[in-house]
Write a protein that holds these residues in place. Structure first.
Motif: not given
Length: 246
Positions: A4-18, A65-74
């Motif tokens: 439970t703690s490991y899963v929560a920590l993995s989620r917390q790490t991903s939230l920090w990255r986001e 997994y990584g980052t994706a870019e919004d390719l919409t023209q500004g």
């Protein structure tokens, strides 16, 4: 109990990255040619043995997994400055600096002391011949046609190198609005470029949307933190009961 703690920590790490990605988007909301980025998440499963069962159970952990870019023209903003250039639809300007050729949609250019057309970092704007674009000292008019042909009062002096890539998501970010092509990525000329002189492409980031994301992320991070605290409290109580029985 530990899962439970490991899963929560993995989620917390991903939230920090986001959170970092959203903060970067907000920091570049006024950066010409900047494209908003978002984190791509996946999960990975680990088989574990439950204390009460001989069967293997799967535990899912969160991973960015990584980052994706919004390719919409500004949006295109008219500036009236003839050195400002924007690309409508697809393509990238090719520029060259100390570490080789790079690509950008940020078309805010200027002329240096030698008459070379450069960007804000001093990287030279390239022609389709692969050479820097120069304006002679006696030339005062700078005109760029829709197809990227550059002229002065003395006639045509070159054509801009405007390229595209098969997989734009595979380009490597070099700074806020510049890209590098990885080995195996071929830059091919845009068949029919659409250059708008006297305009720049603004960032495609919507500040209101990013602020909303930021608030949601902060709340989610807090909820996960509360879950970890409750799990830690539950574990402590369980250990206390167990120690008394022993």
């Amino acid at each position: 109990m530990e899962n439970t703690s490991y899963v929560a920590l993995s989620r917390q790490t991903s939230l920090w990255r986001e959170l970092e990605v959203v903060a970067n988007n907000l920091a570049n909301v006024n950066t010409p040619g900047y494209r908003g980025r978002d984190v791509v998440f996946t999960d990975y499963m680990v088989k574990t043995r439950n204390d009460d069962s001989v069967f293997q159970e799967q535990v899912n952990f969160v991973q960015d997994y990584g980052t994706a870019e919004d390719l919409t023209q500004g949006a295109l903003k008219q500036t009236g400055n003839p050195m400002d250039l924007a690309l409508e639809n697809k393509g990238y300007f090719a520029v060259e600096g100390p570490d080789g050729e790079k690509y950008t949609r940020a078309g805010r250019f200027m002329m240096d002391a030698d008459g070379k057309v450069v960007d804000s970092n001093g990287d030279a704007l390239l022609t389709d011949a692969g050479t820097p674009l120069f304006i002679a000292p006696n030339e005062s008019q700078f005109m760029v046609a829709r197809d990227g042909t550059v002229s002065t009062e003395n006639g045509v002096i070159g054509k801009l190198k405007i390229v595209e890539f098969k997989d734009e998501q595979a380009l490597r970010n070099v700074g806020a609005n510049k890209y590098d092509a990885l080995p195996g990525q071929d830059a091919t000329p845009v068949e029919i470029p659409q250059v708008a002189q006297g305009s720049i492409e603004e960032s495609n980031v919507n500040g209101v949307v990013e602020i909303t994301k930021l608030i949601d992320l902060q709340r989610s991070y807090g909820h996960v933190n509360q879950m970890l605290e409750k799990e830690n409290e539950r574990t402590g109580k369980t250990m206390d009961v167990w120690s008394r029985q022993v």
